[in-house]
Write a protein that holds these residues in place. Structure first.
Motif, PDB file in Angstrom:
ATOM      1  N   LEU A 120     -26.385   6.660  36.403  1.00 39.05           N
ATOM      2  CA  LEU A 120     -27.455   6.847  35.410  1.00 39.05           C
ATOM      3  C   LEU A 120     -28.652   5.988  35.824  1.00 39.05           C
ATOM      4  O   LEU A 120     -28.498   4.787  36.082  1.00 39.05           O
ATOM      5  N   HIS A 121     -29.835   6.605  35.893  1.00 36.15           N
ATOM      6  CA  HIS A 121     -30.986   5.872  36.417  1.00 36.15           C
ATOM      7  C   HIS A 121     -32.306   6.323  35.818  1.00 36.15           C
ATOM      8  O   HIS A 121     -32.402   7.407  35.228  1.00 36.15           O
ATOM      9  N   LEU A 122     -33.307   5.490  36.012  1.00 35.54           N
ATOM     10  CA  LEU A 122     -34.691   5.836  35.706  1.00 35.54           C
ATOM     11  C   LEU A 122     -35.397   6.109  37.021  1.00 35.54           C
ATOM     12  O   LEU A 122     -35.165   5.413  38.012  1.00 35.54           O
ATOM     13  N   ALA A 123     -36.297   7.098  36.998  1.00 35.94           N
ATOM     14  CA  ALA A 123     -37.032   7.439  38.219  1.00 35.94           C
ATOM     15  C   ALA A 123     -38.470   7.793  37.861  1.00 35.94           C
ATOM     16  O   ALA A 123     -38.756   8.148  36.720  1.00 35.94           O
ATOM     17  N   PRO A 131     -26.798  10.575  28.289  1.00 34.12           N
ATOM     18  CA  PRO A 131     -26.602  10.606  26.836  1.00 34.12           C
ATOM     19  C   PRO A 131     -27.095  11.938  26.265  1.00 34.12           C
ATOM     20  O   PRO A 131     -28.022  12.549  26.800  1.00 34.12           O
ATOM     21  N   ALA A 132     -26.454  12.382  25.197  1.00 32.24           N
ATOM     22  CA  ALA A 132     -26.797  13.675  24.590  1.00 32.24           C
ATOM     23  C   ALA A 132     -28.240  13.656  24.102  1.00 32.24           C
ATOM     24  O   ALA A 132     -28.978  14.625  24.240  1.00 32.24           O
ATOM     25  N   ILE A 133     -28.610  12.552  23.508  1.00 31.21           N
ATOM     26  CA  ILE A 133     -29.971  12.435  22.973  1.00 31.21           C
ATOM     27  C   ILE A 133     -30.579  11.190  23.578  1.00 31.21           C
ATOM     28  O   ILE A 133     -29.954  10.128  23.576  1.00 31.21           O
ATOM     29  N   SER A 134     -31.783  11.314  24.120  1.00 31.09           N
ATOM     30  CA  SER A 134     -32.409  10.111  24.648  1.00 31.09           C
ATOM     31  C   SER A 134     -33.880  10.068  24.280  1.00 31.09           C
ATOM     32  O   SER A 134     -34.592  11.055  24.410  1.00 31.09           O
ATOM     33  N   PRO A 135     -34.324   8.910  23.796  1.00 31.24           N
ATOM     34  CA  PRO A 135     -35.732   8.739  23.498  1.00 31.24           C
ATOM     35  C   PRO A 135     -36.541   8.823  24.796  1.00 31.24           C
ATOM     36  O   PRO A 135     -36.001   8.611  25.873  1.00 31.24           O
ATOM     37  N   LEU A 136     -37.813   9.117  24.674  1.00 30.50           N
ATOM     38  CA  LEU A 136     -38.674   9.203  25.853  1.00 30.50           C
ATOM     39  C   LEU A 136     -38.675   7.878  26.600  1.00 30.50           C
ATOM     40  O   LEU A 136     -38.677   6.816  25.997  1.00 30.50           O
ATOM     41  N   ALA A 137     -38.671   7.981  27.899  1.00 29.79           N
ATOM     42  CA  ALA A 137     -38.732   6.794  28.735  1.00 29.79           C
ATOM     43  C   ALA A 137     -40.132   6.688  29.301  1.00 29.79           C
ATOM     44  O   ALA A 137     -40.688   7.678  29.773  1.00 29.79           O
ATOM     45  N   ALA A 196     -37.711  -5.529  32.241  1.00 33.49           N
ATOM     46  CA  ALA A 196     -36.244  -5.454  32.248  1.00 33.49           C
ATOM     47  C   ALA A 196     -35.704  -5.612  30.819  1.00 33.49           C
ATOM     48  O   ALA A 196     -34.765  -4.920  30.435  1.00 33.49           O
ATOM     49  N   ARG A 197     -36.335  -6.486  30.038  1.00 31.20           N
ATOM     50  CA  ARG A 197     -35.905  -6.649  28.635  1.00 31.20           C
ATOM     51  C   ARG A 197     -36.168  -5.379  27.840  1.00 31.20           C
ATOM     52  O   ARG A 197     -35.328  -4.950  27.043  1.00 31.20           O
ATOM     53  N   GLN A 198     -37.345  -4.764  28.054  1.00 27.26           N
ATOM     54  CA  GLN A 198     -37.655  -3.500  27.368  1.00 27.26           C
ATOM     55  C   GLN A 198     -36.647  -2.417  27.740  1.00 27.26           C
ATOM     56  O   GLN A 198     -36.174  -1.671  26.885  1.00 27.26           O
ATOM     57  N   ILE A 199     -36.346  -2.333  29.022  1.00 27.90           N
ATOM     58  CA  ILE A 199     -35.413  -1.297  29.486  1.00 27.90           C
ATOM     59  C   ILE A 199     -34.024  -1.538  28.894  1.00 27.90           C
ATOM     60  O   ILE A 199     -33.361  -0.603  28.437  1.00 27.90           O
ATOM     61  N   ALA A 200     -33.604  -2.806  28.861  1.00 25.87           N
ATOM     62  CA  ALA A 200     -32.277  -3.119  28.328  1.00 25.87           C
ATOM     63  C   ALA A 200     -32.186  -2.763  26.838  1.00 25.87           C
ATOM     64  O   ALA A 200     -31.172  -2.218  26.383  1.00 25.87           O
ATOM     65  N   ALA A 201     -33.258  -3.029  26.087  1.00 26.85           N
ATOM     66  CA  ALA A 201     -33.259  -2.702  24.650  1.00 26.85           C
ATOM     67  C   ALA A 201     -33.217  -1.183  24.456  1.00 26.85           C
ATOM     68  O   ALA A 201     -32.483  -0.673  23.601  1.00 26.85           O
ATOM     69  N   TRP A 202     -34.004  -0.487  25.258  1.00 27.93           N
ATOM     70  CA  TRP A 202     -34.040   0.975  25.193  1.00 27.93           C
ATOM     71  C   TRP A 202     -32.675   1.558  25.581  1.00 27.93           C
ATOM     72  O   TRP A 202     -32.164   2.482  24.945  1.00 27.93           O
ATOM     73  N   ARG A 203     -32.070   0.992  26.598  1.00 27.42           N
ATOM     74  CA  ARG A 203     -30.755   1.460  27.053  1.00 27.42           C
ATOM     75  C   ARG A 203     -29.690   1.260  25.968  1.00 27.42           C
ATOM     76  O   ARG A 203     -28.785   2.078  25.810  1.00 27.42           O
TER      77      ARG A 203
END
Ligand code: 2AM
Length: 168
Positions: free
Chosen positions: A86-89, A133-139, A19-26
């Motif tokens: 907005l979600h991760l899947a 988002p227009a640009i998003s780093p790989l998830a 969750a911390r990693q996801i929050a930082a990435w978000r």
């Protein structure tokens, strides 16, 4: 515990380090809208809606009757549904996840808890009223799912009431 309505759902908790990693990435995404707090990140398996607290016992029995293996879950796709969710899947939902949802939902149905007829779409909500988002780093966020939990939601906070293990 009777006479009290609870908004209930079964979900996979997102482990705190992930969750911390996801929050930082978000944060790097600069996602707009109303962000889900890191402690509230989860993947819903079955939604129950508002029920009296006396349902907690049968719901616990249904959950305890499920005997399934632990599995690896990989969230590798960022998407946004039309309503701004907005979600991760997982691009490839693991079979054991689908099996868990199938068993849980069919047992809930057997016990009279209404479940949707439409296909389950696994997702971890990141933000509401949002845009892609227009640009998003790989998830790519992954963890081994070793338990599932029953949650009650209140005032936008999700409280884990109980959890059940998946076998290793
Ligand atoms: P969402 O993140 O896609 O909005 C608590 O509200 C959890 O239950 C959230 O994961 C939410 O999904 C889900 N939820 C809320 N209402 C729902 C419904 N009618 N059907 C299925 N899931 C629902």
């Amino acid at each position: 515990q009777h006479g009290r309505a609870l908004r209930l759902f079964f979900a996979l908790p997102c482990p705190p380090p992930i969750a911390r990693q996801i929050a930082a990435w978000r944060q790097a995404l600069a996602a707009d809208g109303k962000l889900v707090a890191p402690a509230n990140l989860h993947l819903t398996l079955a939604f129950l809606g508002s029920l009296d607290a006396h349902h907690l016992t049968p719901l616990g029995e249904i959950a305890a009757s499920i005997q399934l293996p632990a599995f690896d879950l990989q969230l590798d796709r960022l998407a946004c549904w039309s309503q701004g969710l907005l979600h991760l899947a997982p691009s490839q939902p693991p079979q054991p996840l689908l099996e868990l949802v199938e068993q849980l939902q069919s047992r809930l149905r057997q016990h009279g808890y209404q479940q949707p007829g439409h296909a389950f779409r696994p997702h971890l909500t990141l933000a509401r009223h949002s845009h892609l988002p227009a640009i998003s780093p790989l998830a790519n966020f992954a963890w081994t799912v070793e338990r599932f939990a029953l949650y009650a939601s209140a005032d936008g906070h999700y409280r884990e009431l109980h959890s059940w293990p998946l076998e290793n």
